[in-house]
Design a protein around this motif. Structure first.
Motif, PDB file in Angstrom:
ATOM      1  N   LEU A 117       0.827  -1.205   0.000  1.00  0.00           N
ATOM      2  CA  LEU A 117       0.000   0.000   0.000  1.00  0.00           C
ATOM      3  C   LEU A 117       0.864   1.259   0.000  1.00  0.00           C
ATOM      4  CD1 LEU A 117      -2.866   1.197   0.235  1.00  0.00           C
ATOM      5  CD2 LEU A 117      -2.621   1.083   2.712  1.00  0.00           C
ATOM      6  N   VAL A 118       1.906   1.261   0.828  1.00  0.00           N
ATOM      7  CA  VAL A 118       2.792   2.425   0.913  1.00  0.00           C
ATOM      8  C   VAL A 118       3.482   2.679  -0.427  1.00  0.00           C
ATOM      9  CG1 VAL A 118       4.950   3.256   1.944  1.00  0.00           C
ATOM     10  CG2 VAL A 118       3.182   2.260   3.396  1.00  0.00           C
ATOM     11  N   ASN A 119       3.878   1.620  -1.112  1.00  0.00           N
ATOM     12  CA  ASN A 119       4.639   1.769  -2.359  1.00  0.00           C
ATOM     13  C   ASN A 119       3.768   1.741  -3.609  1.00  0.00           C
ATOM     14  OD1 ASN A 119       7.415   1.950  -1.420  1.00  0.00           O
ATOM     15  ND2 ASN A 119       7.190  -0.175  -0.745  1.00  0.00           N
ATOM     16  N   SER A 120       2.452   1.801  -3.442  1.00  0.00           N
ATOM     17  CA  SER A 120       1.571   1.705  -4.607  1.00  0.00           C
ATOM     18  C   SER A 120       1.764   2.869  -5.569  1.00  0.00           C
ATOM     19  CB  SER A 120       0.107   1.625  -4.159  1.00  0.00           C
ATOM     20  OG  SER A 120      -0.223   2.736  -3.348  1.00  0.00           O
TER      21      SER A 120
ATOM     22  N   ARG B  88       6.158   9.077  -7.428  1.00  0.00           N
ATOM     23  CA  ARG B  88       6.789   9.974  -6.469  1.00  0.00           C
ATOM     24  C   ARG B  88       8.312   9.896  -6.495  1.00  0.00           C
ATOM     25  NH1 ARG B  88       2.734   8.420  -1.435  1.00  0.00           N
ATOM     26  NH2 ARG B  88       0.852   9.339  -2.321  1.00  0.00           N
ATOM     27  N   GLY B  89       8.847   8.972  -7.242  1.00  0.00           N
ATOM     28  CA  GLY B  89      10.293   8.868  -7.349  1.00  0.00           C
ATOM     29  C   GLY B  89      10.968   8.382  -6.092  1.00  0.00           C
ATOM     30  N   ARG B  90      10.307   7.505  -5.357  1.00  0.00           N
ATOM     31  CA  ARG B  90      10.909   6.958  -4.138  1.00  0.00           C
ATOM     32  C   ARG B  90      10.337   5.571  -3.872  1.00  0.00           C
ATOM     33  NH1 ARG B  90       6.446   5.634  -1.654  1.00  0.00           N
ATOM     34  NH2 ARG B  90       5.153   7.191  -0.651  1.00  0.00           N
ATOM     35  N   VAL B  91      11.024   4.843  -3.030  1.00  0.00           N
ATOM     36  CA  VAL B  91      10.552   3.529  -2.623  1.00  0.00           C
ATOM     37  C   VAL B  91      10.904   3.349  -1.150  1.00  0.00           C
ATOM     38  CG1 VAL B  91      12.680   2.330  -3.265  1.00  0.00           C
ATOM     39  CG2 VAL B  91      10.551   1.059  -3.198  1.00  0.00           C
ATOM     40  N   ILE B  92      10.046   2.658  -0.425  1.00  0.00           N
ATOM     41  CA  ILE B  92      10.269   2.404   0.998  1.00  0.00           C
ATOM     42  C   ILE B  92      10.291   0.898   1.211  1.00  0.00           C
ATOM     43  CG2 ILE B  92       9.399   2.746   3.342  1.00  0.00           C
ATOM     44  CD1 ILE B  92       8.061   5.287   2.391  1.00  0.00           C
TER      45      ILE B  92
ATOM     46  N   VAL C  94      13.409   1.595   5.384  1.00  0.00           N
ATOM     47  CA  VAL C  94      14.500   2.221   4.638  1.00  0.00           C
ATOM     48  C   VAL C  94      13.878   3.047   3.513  1.00  0.00           C
ATOM     49  CG1 VAL C  94      16.563   1.867   3.251  1.00  0.00           C
ATOM     50  CG2 VAL C  94      16.085   0.344   5.183  1.00  0.00           C
ATOM     51  N   TYR C  95      14.088   4.353   3.549  1.00  0.00           N
ATOM     52  CA  TYR C  95      13.538   5.284   2.559  1.00  0.00           C
ATOM     53  C   TYR C  95      14.596   5.545   1.498  1.00  0.00           C
ATOM     54  CZ  TYR C  95      11.807   9.706   0.622  1.00  0.00           C
ATOM     55  OH  TYR C  95      11.382  10.708  -0.208  1.00  0.00           O
ATOM     56  N   ARG C  96      14.244   5.276   0.239  1.00  0.00           N
ATOM     57  CA  ARG C  96      15.171   5.513  -0.864  1.00  0.00           C
ATOM     58  C   ARG C  96      14.526   6.467  -1.871  1.00  0.00           C
ATOM     59  NH1 ARG C  96      16.033  -0.294  -0.413  1.00  0.00           N
ATOM     60  NH2 ARG C  96      18.116  -0.711   0.399  1.00  0.00           N
ATOM     61  N   LYS C  97      15.189   7.574  -2.119  1.00  0.00           N
ATOM     62  CA  LYS C  97      14.741   8.535  -3.123  1.00  0.00           C
ATOM     63  C   LYS C  97      15.683   8.455  -4.305  1.00  0.00           C
ATOM     64  CE  LYS C  97      13.788  13.456  -3.836  1.00  0.00           C
ATOM     65  NZ  LYS C  97      13.915  14.819  -3.280  1.00  0.00           N
ATOM     66  N   TYR C  98      15.145   8.271  -5.513  1.00  0.00           N
ATOM     67  CA  TYR C  98      16.001   8.082  -6.672  1.00  0.00           C
ATOM     68  C   TYR C  98      15.730   9.104  -7.764  1.00  0.00           C
ATOM     69  CZ  TYR C  98      11.885   5.445  -8.263  1.00  0.00           C
ATOM     70  OH  TYR C  98      10.608   5.058  -8.591  1.00  0.00           O
ATOM     71  N   ARG C  99      14.992  10.175  -7.430  1.00  0.00           N
ATOM     72  CA  ARG C  99      14.834  11.290  -8.357  1.00  0.00           C
ATOM     73  C   ARG C  99      15.325  12.561  -7.691  1.00  0.00           C
ATOM     74  NH1 ARG C  99       8.755  10.480 -10.886  1.00  0.00           N
ATOM     75  NH2 ARG C  99       9.177   8.563 -12.047  1.00  0.00           N
ATOM     76  N   GLY C 100      15.936  13.436  -8.483  1.00  0.00           N
ATOM     77  CA  GLY C 100      16.453  14.671  -7.918  1.00  0.00           C
ATOM     78  C   GLY C 100      17.630  14.390  -7.007  1.00  0.00           C
TER      79      GLY C 100
END
Length: 790
Positions: free
Chosen positions: A411-414, A419-423, A450-456
């Motif tokens: 649900l969180v990653n749907s 949003r350019g991120r994955v948890i 673990v919060y990963r942002k891969y845009r910007g």
């Protein structure tokens, strides 16, 4: 002229034969060696055409081999193959034949590996026969599982009018890198998890399939297909990344376990996220995987049903209706909200339960007894309802938490891609849970993520978040099955028989009924012999009760048992020693054939030494039961001992039911007849299941010896059974534990000698405390006499 006509007829015949043979080759359908079967490839192809007549999204070509047609290929067609939103066909070697799948035997193709010719000619066949009927074309193997609903959802979100070449991107492994004739910007779609082409891509590539087939650089079929697509369609396999992992590696999932892939636990995030799963080598694993994913669909529909009920409930509340009366509500006069009543086939569910919105306060207790208690989850489970308040988290709770966490993360990653991120989930630091008997399960979880942002501005950081979760009960479903015994007699109506035959049948039925007890007589002598080993020191009254029970259960009914009584002299009660000896002599006099033996010992009593003396009397193939004089048993418990103890394989440690102190329950068990201790006595107030008691055990003597026996250096109270159990756990033997309602431990007071070793004394005091009474009973006594407590 006549001669010329004959020559022309001959040439015409040759020409017709040549065209006919080539027509068979072009259509690529071959008759089986024996075409007498009712089901032919043509019939199956027609059935597949009819199934796919109103679906024109996907054409799936499955490459297989003749030896897999009745196994892997059949499993594919029986599972996901029948759910393709379009058409599925199987492609094999030239002379292949199957009664189970719609098959295209490709002319001039064999089942040799690598299947390059099979692959390219399959694409050519798709192009020549179906290019204008379908938007997407899939090349698949017979060991891949495709979630057709998720594949349809993906492909309907992509413009099929553009050239697409979709798959899991490959560049070759470390050994092959640089040897596949690929430029730096070139790749290929790995064949195993499946390859997807749009109509435009297949149009560009298929006409040149034979040209690509004659210009191969490697022996890899998927590498050469990718090269051909690059050359004639001008595109590569999809490059798409989510954090450090390719999206295609997630949705087109390849398991690295080989033959063992998808044969174990399927509750994995990789299985839940994937569109295709590869490889599924065993047909039974394909059926198992299909059944599991069908179950996920059912859960999804149940959740949708739940959300719809909540929407209905909220909407009707806005119109002034109460949730508790929605089953009788009307939208307008004579138009009920729920026209179908409970018990009818089309009943839509109870909105009174399913429509209640989520809230940790939706259940309101009206009495102290109705308050729902929270239990704490950390590395262990902490519960006040258990005599051992801190214990290991059970497998059922662990599995349930895993399901909840997986659904939370989905649900969180749907919307993570947008949003350019994955948890990612890392751990549960702690949590609380409770069970509401009406609505469901409530959970409060402290999650380490673990919060990963891969845009910007890219970043990776650990975060903690609280999750408040409710799992709602969706009601009880009952399915009635009309059971009819599958016997010849049940299929024949006796009323249709002549009168004299009906009389004979009735007489035969009566005779059978009278003779049944004779034929069903239980011959206990054929059962495995159980050797009871009973240590005894003093305690004559309890021993008298035990022997009374042994007489009625074993001697009267001629159970195949032997009793070895290891009798120690007790200086504190010499009279008990004499009375016990007389009791045994009287019993052996009444039952002269009874195998009862007394082993005497003048040493200081030690349970381990006593059991060892009994073991010494037996041969290595003997089945032994170590039992205490406080135990009560029945015939069913003896049968369980025989079934659950296996020579050289399994040791049986039954979980016995232990009675509380009768003084706190206003009862008295001393000297009582054993018949009092029936299964009816088992309840929360009378006693508890002794999960951490290992004194009662059944095993074969040879297994006892291989485990090293008891530690005879231990003296005093207990502990010898715990060390023996530890040895059994570390051995190659299987430990079998189960609650046995036929084995009841009658309460007796425990005296803990102050001279005991610290660990023994701690165990002794723990046992003494655990047998006092139930938590609720002790609470009642405390509240009644709280002024007497410090």
């Amino acid at each position: 002229m006549g001669r010329r006509k004959k020559i022309l007829k001959l040439l015409l015949g040759v020409l017709i034969g040549f065209v006919a043979s080539n027509f068979n080759t072009l259509t690529t359908f071959s008759e089986p060696p024996c075409a007498s079967s009712q089901i032919t490839p043509y019939r199956l192809i027609e059935e597949e055409d009819a199934r796919a007549s109103n679906k024109n999204l996907i054409f799936v070509g499955v490459m297989t081999a003749a030896k897999y047609l009745d196994t892997r290929a059949k499993a594919v067609y029986d599972t996901w193959g029948r759910e393709v939103p379009g058409k599925v066909m199987f492609f094999s070697s030239e002379f292949s034949y199957s009664e189970h799948v719609p098959l295209v035997p490709l002319a001039g193709v064999d089942d040799s590996y690598p299947p390059q010719k099979k692959s390219f000619l399959m694409l050519k066949y798709m192009y020549e026969h179906y290019i204008d009927q379908y938007e997407w074309f899939v090349r698949a193997d017979d060991d891949v599982y495709v979630r057709t609903d998720k594949l349809e959802e993906l492909l309907r979100s992509v413009d099929s009018r553009k050239p697409w070449f979709i798959g899991q991107t490959g560049r070759g492994n470390n050994e092959e890198f640089g040897q596949l004739s690929l430029d730096n910007d070139e790749n290929f779609c790995m064949g195993g998890p499946g390859v997807i082409m749009s109509r435009e891509t297949l149009k560009s590539v298929a006409p040149f399939a034979e040209q690509c087939l004659h210009q191969l650089y490697t022996t890899h079929e998927d590498v050469e297909l990718g090269r051909c697509v690059r050359r004639f369609a001008g595109i590569s396999c999809t490059w798409s990344y989510e954090a450090s992992d390719s999206i295609m590696q997630v949705i087109l999932y390849h398991n690295q376990s080989g033959e063992a892939a998808f044969s174990g636990d399927l509750k994995q995030k990789e299985v839940h996220r994937a569109i295709t799963l590869h490889p599924v080598k065993q047909p039974h694993s394909m059926y198992r995987l299909h059944k599991y994913l069908k179950g996920l669909k059912v859960q999804k529909h149940l959740q949708e049903n739940l959300l719809l009920h909540r929407d209905i409930a909220i909407s009707m509340q806005e119109l002034g209706h109460r949730i508790s009366s929605l089953d009788k509500a009307q939208i307008v006069p004579d138009l009920p909200l729920f026209p179908i009543r409970r018990g009818s086939p089309g009943y839509l569910g109870d909105t009174n339960t399913l429509g209640v919105p989520t809230s940790l306060n939706r259940y309101t207790p009206h009495r102290l007894e109705d308050v729902l208690e929270w239990e704490m989850i950390s590395k262990n489970l902490y519960s006040h309802r258990d005599l051992n308040p801190r214990r290991r988290i059970g497998s059922s709770l662990k599995e349930g938490l895993g399901d909840v966490v997986r659904e939370i993360m989905e649900l969180v990653n749907s919307y993570s891609k947008q949003r350019g991120r994955v948890i990612d989930f890392k751990d549960i630091l702690y949590g609380y849970w409770r069970v509401n008997p009406v609505y469901g399960v409530d959970l409060i979880l402290d999650l380490l993520l673990v919060y990963r942002k891969y845009r910007g501005h890219k970043m990776t950081v650990q975060v903690r978040r609280h999750a408040y979760v409710q799992q709602t009960f969706s009601g009880i479903f009952i399915r009635e099955v009309d059971y009819r015994p599958n016997t010849t007699q049940s299929l024949v109506s006796t009323e249709s028989l002549p009168v004299h035959k009906q009389i004979v049948n009735q007489l035969f039925s009566k005779i059978t009924e009278q003779l049944q007890p004779i034929f069903s007589y239980h011959n206990s002598s054929t059962e495995t012999l159980i050797n009871f080993i009973l240590p005894l020191s003093g305690r004559f009254n309890i021993f008298k009760r035990f022997m009374n029970m042994y007489e009625q259960v074993c001697l009267t009914d001629r159970e195949n048992t032997r009793l070895f009584i290891v009798l120690f002299k007790n200086e504190d009660s010499p009279e008990d020693h004499r009375l016990s000896s007389e009791l045994v002599r009287g019993l052996t006099t009444r039952y002269p054939d009874s195998p009862i033996r007394v082993v005497l010992s003048n040493e200081t009593f030690s349970r381990g030494k006593a059991l060892q003396l009994g073991v010494n009397e037996l041969s290595e193939e003997s089945l032994m039961l170590f039992i205490d004089v406080d135990m009560v048993f029945d015939k069913q418990s003896l049968q369980r001992i025989r079934r659950n103890t296996v020579l050289n394989k399994q040791v049986y440690f039954p979980i016995v039911y232990s009675l509380y102190n009768p003084g706190l329950l206003n009862r008295s068990y001393l000297g009582a007849d054993y018949s009092e201790f029936t299964p009816d006595i088992i309840n929360e107030q009378s006693g508890f299941w002794r999960q951490f008691g290992f004194g009662i055990v059944s095993l074969y003597k040879s297994d006892y010896l291989s485990l090293g026996g008891f530690n005879l250096m231990i003296s005093g109270w207990g502990y010898e059974d715990v060390t023996f159990f530890d040895n059994a756990v570390r051995s190659n033997l299987k430990i079998f534990r189960v609650a046995d309602p036929g084995l009841i431990h009658v309460f007796h007071s425990v005296k803990c000698d102050s001279r005991l070793d610290l660990s023994q004394k701690s165990m002794c005091l723990g046992t003494k405390a655990s047998t006092l009474g139930s938590v609720s009973r002790l609470q009642d006594i405390f509240l009644k006499y709280k002024d007497l407590f410090r």
